[in-house]
Design an enzyme around this catalytic site. Structure first.
Site, PDB file in Angstrom:
ATOM      1  CD  GLU A 110       8.842  -9.819 -18.348  1.00 16.10           C
ATOM      2  OE1 GLU A 110       8.543  -8.621 -18.225  1.00 16.10           O
ATOM      3  OE2 GLU A 110       8.687 -10.649 -17.414  1.00 16.10           O
TER       4      GLU A 110
ATOM      5  CG  ASN B 289       2.367  -1.745   3.203  1.00 18.59           C
ATOM      6  OD1 ASN B 289       1.738  -2.737   2.862  1.00 18.59           O
ATOM      7  ND2 ASN B 289       3.341  -1.240   2.474  1.00 18.59           N
ATOM      8  N   GLY B 290       0.962  -4.179   5.431  1.00 20.55           N
ATOM      9  CA  GLY B 290       1.408  -5.471   5.944  1.00 20.55           C
ATOM     10  C   GLY B 290       0.235  -6.339   6.350  1.00 20.55           C
TER      11      GLY B 290
ATOM     12  CG  HIS C 201       7.918 -33.648 -23.157  1.00 19.14           C
ATOM     13  ND1 HIS C 201       8.190 -34.980 -23.367  1.00 19.14           N
ATOM     14  CD2 HIS C 201       8.985 -32.962 -23.641  1.00 19.14           C
ATOM     15  CE1 HIS C 201       9.378 -35.100 -23.938  1.00 19.14           C
ATOM     16  NE2 HIS C 201       9.878 -33.894 -24.125  1.00 19.14           N
TER      17      HIS C 201
ATOM     18  CD  GLU D 231       2.821  -8.247 -14.999  1.00 17.48           C
ATOM     19  OE1 GLU D 231       3.253  -8.181 -13.828  1.00 17.48           O
ATOM     20  OE2 GLU D 231       3.471  -7.841 -15.983  1.00 17.48           O
TER      21      GLU D 231
ATOM     22  CE  LYS E 126       5.466  -6.992 -18.057  1.00 18.33           C
ATOM     23  NZ  LYS E 126       6.472  -7.626 -17.315  1.00 18.33           N
TER      24      LYS E 126
ATOM     25  NE  ARG F 285       4.104   1.252  -1.572  1.00 20.04           N
ATOM     26  CZ  ARG F 285       5.160   0.590  -1.131  1.00 20.04           C
ATOM     27  NH1 ARG F 285       6.324   0.762  -1.701  1.00 20.04           N
ATOM     28  NH2 ARG F 285       5.048  -0.249  -0.123  1.00 20.04           N
TER      29      ARG F 285
ATOM     30  CD1 TRP G  27      -3.001  -4.646  -4.613  1.00 19.09           C
ATOM     31  CD2 TRP G  27      -2.551  -6.031  -2.916  1.00 19.09           C
ATOM     32  NE1 TRP G  27      -2.895  -5.915  -5.122  1.00 19.09           N
ATOM     33  CE2 TRP G  27      -2.622  -6.794  -4.112  1.00 19.09           C
ATOM     34  CE3 TRP G  27      -2.275  -6.703  -1.716  1.00 19.09           C
ATOM     35  CZ2 TRP G  27      -2.430  -8.169  -4.142  1.00 19.09           C
ATOM     36  CZ3 TRP G  27      -2.085  -8.076  -1.745  1.00 19.09           C
ATOM     37  CH2 TRP G  27      -2.163  -8.795  -2.947  1.00 19.09           C
TER      38      TRP G  27
ATOM     39  CB  CYS H 257      -0.907  -0.006   1.229  1.00 16.78           C
ATOM     40  SG  CYS H 257      -1.864  -1.528   1.392  1.00 16.78           S
TER      41      CYS H 257
ATOM     42  CE  LYS I 291       6.835  -0.714 -10.925  1.00 15.02           C
ATOM     43  NZ  LYS I 291       6.786  -1.172 -12.303  1.00 15.02           N
TER      44      LYS I 291
END
Length: 606
Positions: free
Chosen positions: A484, A101-102, A507, A491, A488, A28, A75, A2, A601
């Site tokens: 990656e 935060n936490g 496989h 997300e 992208k 955040r 968040w 946060c 973030k």
């Protein structure tokens, strides 16, 4: 996760200052936000304004004048996304306000104790439990005195917060505002907090860069520390026993050639994609002094380990190929959340290099603490000077990519890749060749960012954006690039995308391919080309729509995205293509590429 910001001083526009701070931290956490202030026009009461959603252009007329305020962008962890669950939270009396935060892991047990003492809790959060615990401890401490001075009230406030915080289990950071003593008390263990010292005013934030418009004189709080902040003083104490400590302030240079504004770009993600050629060129020109110690340590270590999470993890995986190909050196890689379970073999001759954009990723920080206990040397590649990772590292390289405001990381990834290439070339005794190869990647990246190439990608997007699934394959160094690229896309656009090692198709995962499924294949000019092409052909034989990203076209491609051959550094322009596909898919699918749902973030909770 946060965003946290606080102000106390002589100015009466504290709510405006806090809101601007929160806007710079909104990446955040952005499912809700709130501000608490001490009103100068309403009997000095604490007034709270909070709501779900993003801050946007908030009407400041809803706030009264105040010279002390704190704010939060959330968040969600405990409780859904509702106005009631948004921070700040108040105690029963309205004397205290808290932002947090936490995760307070033992919140339920504490909540039951408080309910038994008739506290009224109106949210589902662990944070509200914390402020009622502060209230309870404060009342108990105050009951021992018949008369108390203003100075004594401040001391009782400090002790109430300290006693409350040490009752928490888990990793947390809190700021509590007290109506009576007109002050903040902050405490932390794990999650970051930074104190900024001004002239007759002081600031608190979860990220140092949020303080840059106001001061460059900052104190990064350490774990198990508590800080009293007024307009004139900043005092630091030990959380464990309350004894006074000396805060270590430092001057931070905020200078960067990379603006943190969007400029003419519609979104930060696109702007940050376009930042990359200049960043890579700057790294190529200014890297030598930064990497010398790293090169020496890698040469003399008995085992080098790369650690990261998410996008940084894929950079680490790419690093294993880069060091093998260029420096003929084996480097290990583990995702940060798992590395803590693999530290038994570490020794004082081990080198653990962590990659992190924020430098605050809790899974990485916790793993490195365990590595330090084993005596390992710690290296850091991070974009945030002064972050927890930066401060705990023995060796450090600041990425200097400028503030990355989009939650979806782009330029930090390629900056990490650039340093990994240069480290490997220096280890091989080929530093000049390393610079040349990196500049080839810069040239290829500039071509991809040209107007004509954007048209080519946009045409592709129109063919695939309504699809439900997309798959990406690669071999060798192209394998982490495939991972990656898929990340992208997931997300930014919420399209289901998966990256695979091309050799793994047969496989099991080729069962996912059906007629019309978009399949991206990376085919650079290296020893993986033929085998990668075979994988693309296998997918096409099952009806896949093949998108070839390569230095040359092929009849098997249904759509071709050309890329200039720049040898082993082709991975950089390749991933930039992947970033652009993710961005334009987000635009076509009407999602916000800067602020994807459910993401933040800086991941500071487990």
């Amino acid at each position: 996760m946060c965003g946290i910001f606080g102000y106390i001083g002589k100015k009466n526009n504290a709510p405006e200052i806090v809101l601007n701070g929160l806007k710079s931290l909104e990446y955040r956490g952005y499912d809700s936000w709130g501000v608490a202030l001490k009103s100068l026009s309403n009997n000095n009461k604490i007034i709270v304004r909070k709501k779900t959603g993003m801050i946007g252009e908030t009407n400041l007329s809803s706030f009264t004048d105040s010279n002390i305020a704190l704010g939060h962008t959330r968040w969600a962890t405990h409780g859904g996304v509702t106005d009631a669950n948004a921070h700040p939270h108040l105690d029963c009396t309205g004397q205290f306000a808290i932002i947090h935060n936490g995760i307070i892991e033992n919140y339920y047990e504490l909540k039951q104790q408080l309910l038994a003492k008739h506290h009224k809790l109106i949210s589902e959060t662990d944070t509200e439990v914390a402020i009622h615990l502060v209230e309870e401890n404060y009342i108990n401490l105050l009951s021992k005195y018949t008369e108390v001075s203003e100075d004594k009230l401040t001391k009782l406030f400090i002790e109430a917060v300290r006693k409350s915080f040490i009752q928490f289990t888990g990793l947390n950071a809190i700021i509590v505002m007290d109506l009576k003593s007109h002050s903040f008390v902050a405490a932390k263990n794990g999650s970051p907090l930074v104190i900024g010292k001004g002239n007759g005013e002081n600031f608190l934030a979860s990220d140092a860069h949020a303080l840059s418009p106001y001061t460059n004189n900052v104190f990064f709080m350490g774990d198990d520390q508590l800080v009293l902040v007024t307009d004139e003083q900043i005092e630091t104490f030990s959380l464990l026993d309350g004894h006074k400590l000396t805060p270590k302030f430092e001057r931070i240079s905020w200078g960067s050639s990379f603006s943190s504004s969007k400029g003419n770009f519609a979104y930060f993600m696109l702007k940050e994609i376009y930042d990359q050629p200049k960043i890579l060129q700057t790294i190529s020109e200014n890297h030598k002094e930064l990497i010398n110690d790293f090169v020496h340590q890698i040469k003399h270590s008995r085992g080098t380990y790369l650690v990261g999470c998410g996008t940084a993890a894929y950079a680490c995986l790419a690093g294993t190929y880069i060091f093998s190909k260029i420096a003929k050196r084996h480097v290990n890689f583990t995702v940060g959340s798992e590395f803590g379970y693999l530290v038994d073999f570490l020794s004082n001759r081990s080198l653990v290099i962590a990659l992190s954009q924020s430098g605050e990723t809790i899974d990485v920080i916790e793993a490195l603490k365990k590595a330090k206990e084993k005596g390992a040397q710690i290296g850091a590649l991070t974009n945030v000077i002064g972050s927890t990772l930066y401060r705990m590292a023995d060796l450090k390289i600041p990425l200097s990519a400028g503030v990355e405001k989009a939650v979806v990381s782009t330029k930090a990834f390629t900056a990490k890749m650039a340093y990994l290439y240069l480290l490997a070339y220096h280890l091989a005794g080929k530093s000049k060749l390393g610079q040349q190869m990196l500049m080839k990647a810069v040239s290829a990246s500039e071509e991809i960012l040209s107007e004509n190439y954007q048209i080519l990608i946009k045409k592709l997007i129109q063919k695939i954006y309504k699809k439900e699934h997309l798959y990406v394959i690669g071999r060798g160094l192209s394998y982490p690039i495939a991972l990656e690229t898929a990340l992208k896309i997931k997300e930014s656009s919420y399209m289901h995308a998966e990256g695979f090692a091309a050799g793994e198709l047969k496989h099991g995962v080729i069962a996912l391919i059906e007629k019309g499924t978009p399949c991206i294949a990376f085919l650079p000019n290296d020893d993986s080309y033929g085998a990668n092409l075979a994988g693309a052909m296998e997918m096409k034989a099952r009806g896949g729509y093949i998108i070839g990203i390569s230095y040359k076209n092929h009849e098997e491609f249904d759509y071709y995205l050309p890329i200039n051959d720049c040898g082993i550094t082709s991975a950089i322009p390749s991933v930039i293509i992947g970033q652009l596909i993710g961005y334009y898919l987000a635009i076509s699918r009407k999602t916000d590429p800067d602020k994807p749902r459910n993401l933040a973030k800086s991941v500071t909770v487990k």
